[in-house]
Structure formats: structure tokens, C-alpha cells
Design a protein around this motif. Structure first.
Motif, PDB file in Angstrom:
ATOM      1  N   THR A  63      37.890  39.993  42.600  1.00  0.00           N
ATOM      2  CA  THR A  63      38.425  40.659  43.788  1.00  0.00           C
ATOM      3  C   THR A  63      39.796  40.101  44.151  1.00  0.00           C
ATOM      4  OG1 THR A  63      37.374  39.082  45.280  1.00  0.00           O
ATOM      5  CG2 THR A  63      36.125  41.076  44.762  1.00  0.00           C
ATOM      6  N   GLN A  67      40.122  44.637  47.418  1.00  0.00           N
ATOM      7  CA  GLN A  67      40.116  45.310  46.109  1.00  0.00           C
ATOM      8  C   GLN A  67      39.062  44.682  45.197  1.00  0.00           C
ATOM      9  OE1 GLN A  67      43.675  44.785  43.748  1.00  0.00           O
ATOM     10  NE2 GLN A  67      43.175  46.499  42.406  1.00  0.00           N
ATOM     11  N   GLU A  88      44.318  48.041  36.703  1.00  0.00           N
ATOM     12  CA  GLU A  88      44.109  47.915  38.151  1.00  0.00           C
ATOM     13  C   GLU A  88      44.668  46.601  38.701  1.00  0.00           C
ATOM     14  OE1 GLU A  88      40.114  48.924  39.586  1.00  0.00           O
ATOM     15  OE2 GLU A  88      39.671  49.444  37.508  1.00  0.00           O
ATOM     16  N   TYR A  95      43.739  36.643  41.791  1.00  0.00           N
ATOM     17  CA  TYR A  95      42.453  37.335  41.942  1.00  0.00           C
ATOM     18  C   TYR A  95      41.351  36.282  41.895  1.00  0.00           C
ATOM     19  CZ  TYR A  95      44.789  41.778  41.337  1.00  0.00           C
ATOM     20  OH  TYR A  95      45.607  42.861  41.524  1.00  0.00           O
TER      21      TYR A  95
END
Length: 147
Positions: A63, A67, A88, A95
Motif C-alpha cells: 500500500t 492506494q 500502478e 510503498y
């Protein structure tokens, strides 16, 4: 005058035919998927991912803020690994790879868009885990996170 028209028509025909060959060549090329594999191993080379292992696929997530990045888990020779499709991912951003309730790693990818003759593609320039650059392992076609 007719000769110059014929020459001009011949040159135009040549360029049209030549460019068609280039397009036909592009149709035959299948671009590589924008994905790579991640393996998490102990010091002895044993996989640490699996429902009966330390890092359970059902508990692993990637994540950034709200997101959520989709992870795919694959099994090969009794080893589970993660396939990460990276379109993405935003280049240069951190992240959170949550492995379980106690352990989270920070992943960061440097991505570069490469323009090609037939198509453009996204390339991984660097892959970092907790600020350390990971090397791609050509034998297993994956990045290996050593725990």
C-alpha cells in the motif's frame, strides 16, 4: 516530365512499402509484461512465503496511503513468490509491504518509460527494500529479499 513523375511515384511507393514492413514487424513483437517476481528467503535459501510459513499470502499487502497494489502469489516447486505488476506504482515513492502484523518493509521502485520503435514500455531502473538496492537474480527471474 513523365520520368520525374515516375521517379517521384517510385520513391513514394518505396517509402510506403518500407513503412508497411516496419509495421508488420511491430505486429510480430509481443512486449514483455510490466511485472517482476519477488522471493523472500531465509539465509539458507528457503522460501518464507506460504500459508504454512512465516509470511502468509493472506496477510501480505502492498500500500501507499489509501492506494492498494494488487499482488499475485504463485507457487513453483513448492515455493511461493509474489508477482508485482508495476504500472500502478509511482516511481520514486515509498510503498509499505506489510508481511504480517509485526513486520513491514518499505519498497521503492525507480521506473523509466522507454520509447521504442514499435511501442513504449515501462522499465525498472532500480528496486529498493528499506533503502537497500536489490539485485535482479537472472537464475530465478526475480528480486530476492533476504531475511
Amino acid at each position: 516530365m513523365k520520368k520525374s513523375h515516375l521517379l517521384f511515384f517510385g520513391i513514394i511507393t518505396f517509402f510506403v512499402l518500407f513503412s508497411c514492413d516496419k509495421n508488420d514487424n511491430c505486429e510480430a513483437i509481443i512486449p514483455a509484461e510490466p511485472a517482476f517476481n519477488i522471493r523472500i528467503l531465509d539465509n539458507e535459501g528457503n522460501s518464507l512465503i506460504g500459508e504454512n510459513n512465516i509470511y502468509k499470502p493472506s496477510e501480505i499487502s502492498l500500500t501507499r496511503g489509501s492506494q492498494i497494489i494488487n499482488l499475485i502469489f504463485n507457487d513453483d516447486n513448492e515455493e511461493t513468490y509474489i508477482t508485482l505488476y508495476y504500472p500502478e506504482i509511482e516511481s520514486g515513492k515509498d510503498y509499505q509491504l506489510k508481511l504480517n502484523n509485526e513486520e513491514t518493509d518499505i519498497l521503492n521502485l525507480e521506473l523509466k518509460n522507454i520509447e521504442g520503435e514499435c511501442f513504449d514500455f515501462l522499465s525498472v531502473e532500480a528496486f529498493y527494500v528499506n533503502g537497500i538496492a536489490m539485485q535482479f537474480d537472472n537464475d530465478s527471474y526475480s528480486y530476492i529479499i533476504q531475511k
